[in-house]
Scaffold this active site. Structure first.
Site, PDB file in Angstrom:
ATOM      1  N   GLU A 289      41.298  40.650  42.725  1.00  0.00           N
ATOM      2  CA  GLU A 289      41.251  40.795  44.186  1.00  0.00           C
ATOM      3  C   GLU A 289      40.502  39.648  44.843  1.00  0.00           C
ATOM      4  OE1 GLU A 289      39.735  44.569  45.597  1.00  0.00           O
ATOM      5  OE2 GLU A 289      41.703  45.482  45.534  1.00  0.00           O
ATOM      6  N   HIS A 310      47.180  44.227  17.194  1.00  0.00           N
ATOM      7  CA  HIS A 310      48.399  44.765  16.585  1.00  0.00           C
ATOM      8  C   HIS A 310      49.513  44.935  17.614  1.00  0.00           C
ATOM      9  CE1 HIS A 310      46.300  45.710  12.748  1.00  0.00           C
ATOM     10  NE2 HIS A 310      45.277  45.593  13.565  1.00  0.00           N
ATOM     11  N   LYS A 424      50.632  49.489  51.201  1.00  0.00           N
ATOM     12  CA  LYS A 424      50.238  50.648  52.032  1.00  0.00           C
ATOM     13  C   LYS A 424      51.159  50.751  53.252  1.00  0.00           C
ATOM     14  CE  LYS A 424      45.339  50.286  50.914  1.00  0.00           C
ATOM     15  NZ  LYS A 424      44.025  49.959  51.417  1.00  0.00           N
TER      16      LYS A 424
HETATM   17  O1  PA5 Z   1      37.518  46.291  46.429  1.00  0.00           O
HETATM   18  C1  PA5 Z   1      38.046  46.890  47.351  1.00  0.00           C
HETATM   19  O2  PA5 Z   1      37.738  46.675  48.517  1.00  0.00           O
HETATM   20  C2  PA5 Z   1      39.092  47.949  47.099  1.00  0.00           C
HETATM   21  O3  PA5 Z   1      39.390  48.076  45.771  1.00  0.00           O
HETATM   22  C3  PA5 Z   1      38.602  49.287  47.611  1.00  0.00           C
HETATM   23  O4  PA5 Z   1      37.400  49.587  46.987  1.00  0.00           O
HETATM   24  C4  PA5 Z   1      39.622  50.380  47.347  1.00  0.00           C
HETATM   25  O5  PA5 Z   1      40.822  50.054  47.943  1.00  0.00           O
HETATM   26  C5  PA5 Z   1      39.119  51.717  47.876  1.00  0.00           C
HETATM   27  O6  PA5 Z   1      38.821  51.621  49.237  1.00  0.00           O
HETATM   28  P1  PA5 Z   1      37.929  52.706  49.942  1.00  0.00           P
HETATM   29  O7  PA5 Z   1      36.590  52.682  49.321  1.00  0.00           O
HETATM   30  O8  PA5 Z   1      37.882  52.263  51.376  1.00  0.00           O
HETATM   31  O9  PA5 Z   1      38.608  54.025  49.783  1.00  0.00           O
END
Ligand code: PA5
Length: 447
Positions: A289, A310, A424
């Site tokens: 990310e 493996h 989303k």
């Molecule tokens: O690193 C991030 O920002 C994402 O992985 C969020 O943590 C994830 O999408 C969950 O979001 P939230 O905590 O708003 O539910």
């Protein structure tokens, strides 16, 4: 406290030392930027000083809440996804007994996870299991609006209230969310849940050392003070005044960027310890990310060895040469198991008699590293003394800091994730969520 060590000697066939040193000023400048806040993403740098700035009061509040949950519940379900889930699971899996959850009499509650998928069967089976258990919920969402955890919470809240009544359910639900915004904050205020705040300036994937990670970790019976102390040790060891040659995260960031420039587009994080599987999952999210944007970024993958030798071993040894590996090696296991003698020796294993299982594992590790280096896979080695709170804390901060530096060296903002919105938007359009009418029309035309 013993420090983690890094061995970079087996990258020199691909990147010369002088080329790494040429990046030292840039790596140190990127580290400095994390303190000065003068680059992109500067409103998400709260994690940089988290380990040294967490207060006694905050730690005590987390510990006290964990004691309360532990006294009321045999099972605690941690609801969250991505950064609101992986850090806790990484640490809990690394530091808990693998089979404790199967025991009738346990020291610690069973920790289960929900809201990290939308599996109907998973949720059905979880509800069925929980129906016979005394359970509680830690519901984590920074935005407070993420679909996966919201669905799971709605289902489990209903179940819990049916089982124990609204008043007792309130005592068994903890919400961890934004200080003032989002549906979860509104609900928590209305229902009077115990809450913790996710600081505004800490993004999900950098939040394991906030209550997001620390509360579930404490509920699992793990010493959060030692974990934070380990992270604080690495915070100090990689501070803005620490020069490149001693600054492990800066060195790691510089090397991976040099390898990337030379066509090594995939990094695999390798462990030889099954308990580290989820640590690698956390690492994948952190790097994926943070760096995968603007059509750039190393693809972070992970393998569990010797298991995956493996399966994936063939590709790593002889597939396209676009890969490098970072191995986490645990120096000393926490327990001792020796291979016994067998009179019949039908399996031919008597040559290993009285040897520790870990000695076999270590030879597999060394043999694999040599084979991969010979096969054209650059190798970085990170050695931790043992699987304990301090080492895991050091590794968490090491990888977070290196990720911030590495992202800046790559020229991206390591603290946003615009790409995760695309799915989303389509999902909401397909589900005909109110407010998505135009998007619904547009996507239906594509089908
Ligand atoms: O690193 C991030 O920002 C994402 O992985 C969020 O943590 C994830 O999408 C969950 O979001 P939230 O905590 O708003 O539910």
């Amino acid at each position: 406290m013993d420090s983690i060590k890094m061995n970079i000697q087996h990258v020199y066939d691909w990147v010369e030392e002088k080329d790494i040193l040429k990046q030292s000023a840039n790596a140190i400048a990127c580290n400095q930027a994390l303190y000065d806040g003068d680059r992109a993403g500067n409103d998400f740098l709260g994690w940089v000083k988290l380990p040294s700035s967490i207060t006694e009061e905050q730690l005590r509040d987390i510990e006290q809440t964990s004691i309360e949950l532990r006294s009321r519940c045999d099972v605690v379900v941690v609801i969250g996804i991505g950064g609101s889930y992986l850090g806790a699971r990484a640490v809990i899996d690394a530091l808990s007994n693998s089979f404790d959850w199967l025991l009738e009499k346990r020291e610690n509650p069973v920790i289960l996870y929900a809201g990290n998928n939308i599996g109907e069967d998973y949720l059905y089976e979880l509800k069925k299991y929980l129906d016979k258990k005394s359970f509680g919920i830690i519901n984590i969402s920074k935005s407070g609006t993420t679909t996966e955890p919201a669905i799971a919470f709605r289902l489990l809240k209903e179940l819990l209230e049916e089982k124990v009544g609204k008043d007792e359910a309130r005592k068994r639900i903890v919400a961890i969310t934004d200080a003032s915004r989002g549906a979860l904050r509104t609900l928590a205020t209305r229902e009077n849940y115990k809450t913790f705040v996710i600081p505004d300036d800490v993004g999900g994937r950098y939040s394991v050392l906030t209550p997001v990670g620390l509360l579930p970790i404490a509920v699992a019976g793990i010493n959060i003070r030692k974990l934070v102390a380990g992270a604080a040790n690495m915070e100090e060891a990689s501070g803005p005044k620490v020069s490149f040659e001693y600054n492990l995260p800066a060195i790691y960031a510089a090397i991976r960027n040099e390898l990337y420039k030379r066509g090594k587009k995939i990094e695999i994080l390798v462990n030889y310890h099954p308990k580290l599987h989820y640590f690698a999952e956390w690492w994948k999210q952190l790097y994926g990310e943070s760096e995968g944007k603007e059509n750039k970024g190393i693809f972070p993958a992970a393998v569990d060895f010797t298991t995956d030798l493996h399966s994936m071993g063939q590709w790593i040894q002889e597939g396209e040469r676009t890969i490098f590996e970072t191995v986490i090696s645990v120096k000393e296991p926490n327990h001792k198991v020796e291979i016994p003698h067998d009179d019949d020796n039908l399996d031919g294993l008597n040559y290993l008699k009285d040897k520790r299982v870990d000695e076999v594992n270590k030879m597999a590790e060394l043999g694999t590293r040599i084979a991969h280096i010979d096969g054209g896979v650059p190798n970085l080695l990170i050695e931790i003394p043992e699987l304990d709170e301090e080492s895991i804390g050091q590794m968490i901060y090491f990888f977070e800091k290196a990720c911030g530096i590495s992202g800046y060296m790559l020229g991206v903002n390591p603290f946003d994730q615009p790409g995760v919105e695309a799915y989303k938007k389509n999902m909401f359009a397909l589900l005909e969520k109110p407010g998505y009418e135009e998007a619904t029309k547009a996507i239906k035309e594509k089908l």
